[in-house]
Design a protein around this motif. Structure first.
Motif, PDB file in Angstrom:
ATOM      1  N   VAL A  59       0.842  -1.195   0.000  1.00 23.38           N
ATOM      2  CA  VAL A  59       0.000   0.000   0.000  1.00 23.38           C
ATOM      3  C   VAL A  59       0.875   1.242   0.000  1.00 23.38           C
ATOM      4  N   ILE A  60       1.925   1.248   0.844  1.00 23.53           N
ATOM      5  CA  ILE A  60       2.818   2.414   0.901  1.00 23.53           C
ATOM      6  C   ILE A  60       3.486   2.628  -0.454  1.00 23.53           C
ATOM      7  N   GLU A  61       3.949   1.541  -1.068  1.00 23.38           N
ATOM      8  CA  GLU A  61       4.613   1.652  -2.381  1.00 23.38           C
ATOM      9  C   GLU A  61       3.646   2.115  -3.445  1.00 23.38           C
ATOM     10  N   GLY A  62       2.387   1.584  -3.395  1.00 25.95           N
ATOM     11  CA  GLY A  62       1.397   1.969  -4.413  1.00 25.95           C
ATOM     12  C   GLY A  62       1.035   3.433  -4.310  1.00 25.95           C
ATOM     13  N   VAL A  63       0.986   3.958  -3.075  1.00 26.53           N
ATOM     14  CA  VAL A  63       0.659   5.381  -2.894  1.00 26.53           C
ATOM     15  C   VAL A  63       1.816   6.236  -3.377  1.00 26.53           C
ATOM     16  N   GLN A  64       3.048   5.782  -3.070  1.00 28.97           N
ATOM     17  CA  GLN A  64       4.194   6.552  -3.529  1.00 28.97           C
ATOM     18  C   GLN A  64       4.265   6.588  -5.059  1.00 28.97           C
ATOM     19  N   ASP A  65       3.911   5.470  -5.693  1.00 29.05           N
ATOM     20  CA  ASP A  65       3.955   5.385  -7.156  1.00 29.05           C
ATOM     21  C   ASP A  65       2.655   5.858  -7.795  1.00 29.05           C
ATOM     22  N   ARG A  66       1.640   6.129  -6.953  1.00 31.61           N
ATOM     23  CA  ARG A  66       0.315   6.529  -7.439  1.00 31.61           C
ATOM     24  C   ARG A  66      -0.211   5.508  -8.429  1.00 31.61           C
ATOM     25  N   ASP A  67      -0.018   4.239  -8.059  1.00 34.69           N
ATOM     26  CA  ASP A  67      -0.442   3.123  -8.921  1.00 34.69           C
ATOM     27  C   ASP A  67      -1.865   2.737  -8.502  1.00 34.69           C
ATOM     28  N   SER A  68      -2.833   3.385  -9.105  1.00 33.65           N
ATOM     29  CA  SER A  68      -4.237   3.153  -8.751  1.00 33.65           C
ATOM     30  C   SER A  68      -4.670   1.740  -9.076  1.00 33.65           C
ATOM     31  N   ASP A  69      -4.203   1.171 -10.171  1.00 32.98           N
ATOM     32  CA  ASP A  69      -4.640  -0.182 -10.542  1.00 32.98           C
ATOM     33  C   ASP A  69      -4.222  -1.194  -9.474  1.00 32.98           C
ATOM     34  N   ALA A  70      -2.947  -1.085  -9.073  1.00 33.07           N
ATOM     35  CA  ALA A  70      -2.469  -2.019  -8.051  1.00 33.07           C
ATOM     36  C   ALA A  70      -3.200  -1.801  -6.731  1.00 33.07           C
ATOM     37  N   LEU A  71      -3.415  -0.534  -6.382  1.00 37.28           N
ATOM     38  CA  LEU A  71      -4.112  -0.240  -5.133  1.00 37.28           C
ATOM     39  C   LEU A  71      -5.568  -0.702  -5.175  1.00 37.28           C
ATOM     40  N   MET A  72      -6.210  -0.580  -6.370  1.00 36.78           N
ATOM     41  CA  MET A  72      -7.607  -1.028  -6.511  1.00 36.78           C
ATOM     42  C   MET A  72      -7.696  -2.532  -6.246  1.00 36.78           C
ATOM     43  N   ALA A  73      -6.802  -3.283  -6.857  1.00 42.41           N
ATOM     44  CA  ALA A  73      -6.839  -4.734  -6.667  1.00 42.41           C
ATOM     45  C   ALA A  73      -6.531  -5.102  -5.223  1.00 42.41           C
ATOM     46  N   LEU A  74      -5.526  -4.421  -4.645  1.00 41.23           N
ATOM     47  CA  LEU A  74      -5.128  -4.721  -3.268  1.00 41.23           C
ATOM     48  C   LEU A  74      -6.234  -4.366  -2.284  1.00 41.23           C
ATOM     49  N   SER A  75      -6.882  -3.220  -2.464  1.00 42.11           N
ATOM     50  CA  SER A  75      -7.955  -2.813  -1.541  1.00 42.11           C
ATOM     51  C   SER A  75      -9.148  -3.742  -1.623  1.00 42.11           C
ATOM     52  N   GLY A  76      -9.419  -4.231  -2.836  1.00 43.05           N
ATOM     53  CA  GLY A  76     -10.539  -5.169  -2.981  1.00 43.05           C
ATOM     54  C   GLY A  76     -10.288  -6.454  -2.223  1.00 43.05           C
ATOM     55  N   ARG A  77      -9.005  -6.987  -2.374  1.00 45.00           N
ATOM     56  CA  ARG A  77      -8.690  -8.220  -1.652  1.00 45.00           C
ATOM     57  C   ARG A  77      -8.742  -8.002  -0.133  1.00 45.00           C
ATOM     58  N   LEU A  78      -8.186  -6.888   0.341  1.00 44.36           N
ATOM     59  CA  LEU A  78      -8.186  -6.618   1.781  1.00 44.36           C
ATOM     60  C   LEU A  78      -9.600  -6.415   2.324  1.00 44.36           C
ATOM     61  N   ALA A  79     -10.481  -5.747   1.541  1.00 46.30           N
ATOM     62  CA  ALA A  79     -11.874  -5.550   1.990  1.00 46.30           C
ATOM     63  C   ALA A  79     -12.589  -6.874   2.130  1.00 46.30           C
ATOM     64  N   ALA A  80     -12.346  -7.769   1.137  1.00 45.84           N
ATOM     65  CA  ALA A  80     -12.987  -9.083   1.213  1.00 45.84           C
ATOM     66  C   ALA A  80     -12.454  -9.887   2.393  1.00 45.84           C
ATOM     67  N   THR A  81     -11.132  -9.787   2.597  1.00 47.68           N
ATOM     68  CA  THR A  81     -10.523 -10.536   3.707  1.00 47.68           C
ATOM     69  C   THR A  81     -11.056 -10.077   5.043  1.00 47.68           C
ATOM     70  N   ASN A  82     -11.258  -8.787   5.239  1.00 51.39           N
ATOM     71  CA  ASN A  82     -11.694  -8.233   6.528  1.00 51.39           C
ATOM     72  C   ASN A  82     -13.214  -8.012   6.602  1.00 51.39           C
ATOM     73  N   GLU A  83     -13.961  -8.507   5.586  1.00 46.37           N
ATOM     74  CA  GLU A  83     -15.423  -8.396   5.551  1.00 46.37           C
ATOM     75  C   GLU A  83     -15.869  -6.951   5.685  1.00 46.37           C
ATOM     76  N   ALA A  84     -15.088  -6.047   5.100  1.00 51.54           N
ATOM     77  CA  ALA A  84     -15.433  -4.629   5.134  1.00 51.54           C
ATOM     78  C   ALA A  84     -16.286  -4.269   3.927  1.00 51.54           C
ATOM     79  N   LEU A  85     -17.082  -3.217   4.099  1.00 50.46           N
ATOM     80  CA  LEU A  85     -17.898  -2.743   2.981  1.00 50.46           C
ATOM     81  C   LEU A  85     -17.007  -2.153   1.893  1.00 50.46           C
TER      82      LEU A  85
END
Length: 540
Positions: A59-85
């Motif tokens: 996440v830190i690397e994706g924000v530094q690189d402003r890599d929205s695609d990578a962050l989108m995929a990562l946030s989706g997996r983390l939301a599913a893992t933590n049962e977050a909306l």
């Protein structure tokens, strides 16, 4: 309106209402506390997940690189893992780099709730907030993204949990809670029914108004009774008394007896003994507070257990007044009957002597009769000035003559110093019993012509009465037994009372009575009564 309902119905309504109020308050508080706790727990969970995501290296690397695609995929997996909306990631200006809705990438995170995330982006602290966004109302935890080593804040993570899910969870918990509350309410009503039924049985099915009426009637009845009444509980505490009790005991009308121990009011009582033994006592002669009384004691039992004692008492003087009048009437009747019978015989004899011309014999008989009575009356007037005692002796003299016997009173007798405290009716009753027994014994042994002697003296500290008879005597082995109730040397069942009463009076007054066998046959009963009586009280 409520007064028209029966006590059982009123108790069920009252207890049911109290139960409903209690369970309602408990249920409401439990529901509120559960909701608040659940909201707080969801908020803390969202904040914890946000802080955890903010430290993920990718996440830190994706924000530094402003890599929205990578962050989108990562946030989706983390939301599913933590049962977050959702998990939203933004840069240091609060612009979205990852969002469940790609159309919102690059737009400000403040457009949902006007929260620019300054607490996280400027102050570097995580926090919890509630906001309504494009995905609905949610509980959000926000945390800053900090570069390890440098401490530079480069972005923000927002983790949201749907409050609709929270409300659903709360509703499930509330369903269970309200079910329990309902069961508690039903249990309260059921308990109210049982309690009211047992209470009604305990008060014999009476209504409060009936109990109040009975209490007033009981109090009126208690106060109208002309005997003193005192009741104690199992601890000896006075629970009930009437005005007559205070008057009879010579207490002040303002004396508060309720709540006091019986020994404080009547130290010489025997109620505690009745409480311990459970044996009732009726018509006992006792001394209470220096007064002679007739007392009844009855234990109170409940379910076979002694719970108290009720005592009723009356001054013996009141009974004695009636007894004294009856005694005098009986004495007068006996005297008149014996005199009538005797004088009738004498008149017939005198009439016969006159008819046969024996005038001298008739005059001699008249003179003898007059002189005997005059001598007796003169002796009684001189030696026995008390009219009650003198009347008793005169009656017994005539009774003896009617039986064909002689009652001789020692001419040297003297009984002028009778104490005022000595009850005259009891004195004549005791002395009369001794003389009657002597007359019966003499007639049984000698027949007509027998003699009974009486001598009296009041010299010294004692009053002394001696009664001698010509009866069969009393065997030495019976000299003590003869004073017991029901013991008698006479035939038949209606005997054995006179000497028993003599002994009771003598013991109570502090005197004594003795028996001696005479050499020529017969017995001598000697009665000693102290002028200053001890009046040893019998405990009631």
């Amino acid at each position: 309106m409520l007064r028209k309902l029966k006590l059982k119905t009123r108790m069920i309504l009252a207890l049911g209402l109290v139960g409903a109020l209690q369970t309602g308050l408990i249920g409401g508080f439990a529901g509120y506390y559960l909701s608040e706790s659940l909201y707080d727990e969801i908020g803390q969970r969202a904040l914890m997940v946000a802080k955890t995501v903010a430290t993920v290296p990718d996440v830190i690397e994706g924000v530094q690189d402003r890599d929205s695609d990578a962050l989108m995929a990562l946030s989706g997996r983390l939301a599913a893992t933590n049962e977050a909306l959702f998990i939203v990631i933004g840069d240091q200006n609060g612009m979205r780099l990852a969002h469940p809705d790609p159309a919102r990438i690059g737009r400000s995170m403040a457009e949902d709730d006007d929260d620019k995330g300054l607490i996280a982006l400027v102050e570097g602290r995580g926090y919890v907030a509630v906001a309504k966004g494009s995905l609905g109302l949610s509980m959000r935890g926000k945390a800053p993204i900090i570069v390890p080593g440098t401490g530079e804040i480069i972005g923000i993570v927002s983790v949201g949990y749907s409050l609709d899910q929270v409300l659903g969870t709360i509703q499930r918990y509330n369903l269970v809670l309200y079910t329990v509350v309902g069961l508690m309410l039903l249990a309260s009503v059921f308990a109210a029914i049982i309690i009211s039924a047992r209470f009604k049985r305990a008060i014999f099915g009476l209504e409060p108004e009936q109990i109040a009426t009975l209490f007033q009637e009981r109090d009126a009845t208690l106060q109208s009774v002309r005997e003193g009444i005192i009741a104690i509980n199992r601890d000896g505490i006075i629970t009930t008394f009437n005005r007559t009790a205070t008057e009879t005991l010579g207490l002040s009308p303002d004396t508060a007896l309720s709540g006091q121990h019986i020994s404080e009011i009547l130290p010489e009582n025997n109620l505690l003994a009745t409480l311990a033994s459970g044996e009732p006592a009726f018509d006992q002669e006792v001394w209470l507070r220096g007064r002679q009384m007739i007392v009844n004691r009855l234990p109170v039992r409940q379910s076979g257990e002694i719970t108290g004692v009720v005592a009723s008492f009356r001054l013996r003087d009141e009974l004695d007044q009636v007894s004294r009048k009856l005694t005098r009437i009986q004495q007068y009747a006996d005297t008149l009957r014996s005199q009538t019978h005797e004088y009738s015989n004498k008149l017939h004899t005198i009439a016969g002597l006159i008819q046969i011309g024996a005038h001298d014999r008739a005059l001699a008989l008249i003179g003898s009769e007059a002189s005997d009575h005059q001598a007796l009356i003169h002796l009684l007037l001189e030696a026995v000035p008390d009219p009650v005692l003198a009347g008793c002796l005169l009656g017994k003299y005539n009774r003896a003559r009617e039986m064909g016997l002689r009652l001789e009173i020692d001419p040297d007798s003297q009984m002028t110093d009778l104490p005022d405290t000595l009850p005259r009716d009891q004195l004549v009753s005791v002395l009369g019993n001794l003389i009657d027994n002597a007359l019966e014994a003499t007639r049984q042994e000698k027949g007509e012509g027998g003699r009974v002697s009486l001598s009296m003296t009041d010299l010294g500290r004692d009053l002394i009465f001696e009664v001698e008879d010509q009866g069969p005597g009393v065997p030495p082995e019976q000299s003590e037994l003869i004073f017991q109730r029901g013991v008698s040397s006479k035939a038949g069942g209606d005997h054995g009372i006179g000497l028993y009463l003599v002994k009771r009076f003598v013991d109570r007054w502090g005197g004594s009575v003795t028996i001696e066998s005479l050499q020529g046959g017969g017995s001598r009963f000697t009665l000693y009564l102290a002028k200053q009586a001890s009046q040893t009280p019998e405990a009631p």
